[in-house]
Design a protein around this motif. Structure first.
Motif, PDB file in Angstrom:
ATOM      1  N   HIS A 190       0.821  -1.213   0.000  1.00 22.50           N
ATOM      2  CA  HIS A 190       0.000   0.000   0.000  1.00 22.50           C
ATOM      3  C   HIS A 190       0.852   1.259   0.000  1.00 22.50           C
ATOM      4  O   HIS A 190       2.079   1.205   0.169  1.00 22.50           O
ATOM      5  CB  HIS A 190      -0.934  -0.012   1.212  1.00 22.50           C
ATOM      6  N   ALA A 191       0.187   2.384  -0.147  1.00 22.88           N
ATOM      7  CA  ALA A 191       0.847   3.689  -0.216  1.00 22.88           C
ATOM      8  C   ALA A 191       1.670   3.964   1.040  1.00 22.88           C
ATOM      9  O   ALA A 191       1.293   3.566   2.149  1.00 22.88           O
ATOM     10  CB  ALA A 191      -0.194   4.790  -0.396  1.00 22.88           C
ATOM     11  N   ASP A 192       2.791   4.629   0.827  1.00 19.87           N
ATOM     12  CA  ASP A 192       3.684   5.065   1.901  1.00 19.87           C
ATOM     13  C   ASP A 192       4.349   3.915   2.655  1.00 19.87           C
ATOM     14  O   ASP A 192       4.920   4.137   3.718  1.00 19.87           O
ATOM     15  CB  ASP A 192       2.970   6.000   2.884  1.00 19.87           C
ATOM     16  N   CYS A 247       0.733 -11.714   0.351  1.00 21.76           N
ATOM     17  CA  CYS A 247       0.968 -10.933   1.562  1.00 21.76           C
ATOM     18  C   CYS A 247       0.380  -9.542   1.370  1.00 21.76           C
ATOM     19  O   CYS A 247       0.198  -9.073   0.249  1.00 21.76           O
ATOM     20  CB  CYS A 247       2.464 -10.836   1.855  1.00 21.76           C
ATOM     21  N   ILE A 248       0.092  -8.883   2.482  1.00 21.96           N
ATOM     22  CA  ILE A 248      -0.453  -7.534   2.459  1.00 21.96           C
ATOM     23  C   ILE A 248       0.450  -6.666   3.328  1.00 21.96           C
ATOM     24  O   ILE A 248       0.626  -6.948   4.511  1.00 21.96           O
ATOM     25  CB  ILE A 248      -1.897  -7.509   2.993  1.00 21.96           C
ATOM     26  N   ILE A 249       1.030  -5.636   2.717  1.00 23.82           N
ATOM     27  CA  ILE A 249       1.867  -4.686   3.444  1.00 23.82           C
ATOM     28  C   ILE A 249       1.060  -3.396   3.561  1.00 23.82           C
ATOM     29  O   ILE A 249       0.796  -2.731   2.566  1.00 23.82           O
ATOM     30  CB  ILE A 249       3.203  -4.407   2.711  1.00 23.82           C
ATOM     31  N   GLY A 250       0.648  -3.065   4.765  1.00 21.26           N
ATOM     32  CA  GLY A 250      -0.245  -1.937   4.987  1.00 21.26           C
ATOM     33  C   GLY A 250       0.396  -0.586   4.776  1.00 21.26           C
ATOM     34  O   GLY A 250       1.626  -0.457   4.692  1.00 21.26           O
ATOM     35  N   PRO A 251      -0.433   0.444   4.705  1.00 24.44           N
ATOM     36  CA  PRO A 251       0.071   1.808   4.521  1.00 24.44           C
ATOM     37  C   PRO A 251       1.005   2.217   5.662  1.00 24.44           C
ATOM     38  O   PRO A 251       0.798   1.835   6.810  1.00 24.44           O
ATOM     39  CB  PRO A 251      -1.192   2.678   4.540  1.00 24.44           C
ATOM     40  N   ARG A 252       2.029   2.984   5.324  1.00 27.44           N
ATOM     41  CA  ARG A 252       2.981   3.542   6.283  1.00 27.44           C
ATOM     42  C   ARG A 252       3.733   2.483   7.088  1.00 27.44           C
ATOM     43  O   ARG A 252       4.217   2.761   8.175  1.00 27.44           O
ATOM     44  CB  ARG A 252       2.289   4.541   7.219  1.00 27.44           C
ATOM     45  N   SER A 253       3.835   1.278   6.575  1.00 25.32           N
ATOM     46  CA  SER A 253       4.622   0.242   7.240  1.00 25.32           C
ATOM     47  C   SER A 253       6.022   0.202   6.638  1.00 25.32           C
ATOM     48  O   SER A 253       6.203   0.466   5.454  1.00 25.32           O
ATOM     49  CB  SER A 253       3.960  -1.124   7.092  1.00 25.32           C
ATOM     50  N   VAL A 254       6.999  -0.120   7.475  1.00 21.28           N
ATOM     51  CA  VAL A 254       8.390  -0.172   7.058  1.00 21.28           C
ATOM     52  C   VAL A 254       8.926  -1.580   7.307  1.00 21.28           C
ATOM     53  O   VAL A 254       8.790  -2.117   8.411  1.00 21.28           O
ATOM     54  CB  VAL A 254       9.250   0.846   7.846  1.00 21.28           C
TER      55      VAL A 254
END
Length: 189
Positions: free
Chosen positions: A43-45, A61-68
């Protein structure tokens, strides 16, 4: 629970041949060292730091917004070089919600990491575990399979049923199936 359709602007994501959907607002540093196995959504950011060491992310897999996601550092006393970054491996059907900082050495399959979590350096999350929202796992923590961790510092709160694998797989597949491009407006209107 039925998953509702989540729409995105087609111009805001790149879809690869293997079905990965990568937001144009996400940052992939060192993309030659990042492997997305297929049907993964970033996702974004979100930021993936492949410039530090190899990052391997499994299927759906799902990588959420603003995750590093950044490989964990390792210091070797009395050696040259004395500092390096270790590769990070993330298994299939892993959901990382928004605002997380992941510096684990390994995340198994069928794992759910809640919102605003900090996974400390060199942590190992085994298969079929859940990390509650706002959890902080200290460095070198090992999360056993079929457990729920939460709190700051993170500690075991409970156990998960044996069907966790099926639940996480179904949730990830449904999320991907319902993550759809917004239909274009008809021409001439």
């Amino acid at each position: 629970m039925e998953q509702h359709d989540l729409f995105y602007e087609k111009g805001q994501f790149i879809e690869t041949q293997t079905g990965n959907k990568v937001s144009l607002q996400s940052v992939l540093c060192g993309s030659q060292n990042i492997i997305l196995q297929g049907k993964t959504i970033t996702h974004a950011d979100s930021i993936i730091r492949g410039d530090l060491a190899n990052v391997r992310i499994g299927r759906q897999c799902i990588i959420g917004p603003r995750s590093v996601i950044r490989p964990p550092p390792k210091q070797f006393p009395n050696k040259t070089p004395s500092f390096t970054f270790l590769p990070i491996t993330i298994g299939d059907f892993v959901t990382i919600e928004e605002g997380c900082v992941i510096s684990a050495a390994q995340i198994g399959q069928h794992v759910h990491i809640g919102k605003n979590c900090i996974i400390g350096r060199r942590c190992i999350l085994k298969d079929c575990c859940k990390i509650e929202d706002n959890t902080v796992l200290p460095p070198d923590t090992v999360v056993p399979p079929f457990t729920v961790y939460g709190g700051s510092p993170g500690r075991m709160l409970g156990e998960l049923p044996e069907c966790t694998k099926d639940i996480h797989r179904d949730l990830a597949k449904n999320y991907y199936a319902h993550f759809l491009p917004r239909a274009a407006a008809p021409a001439g209107k």
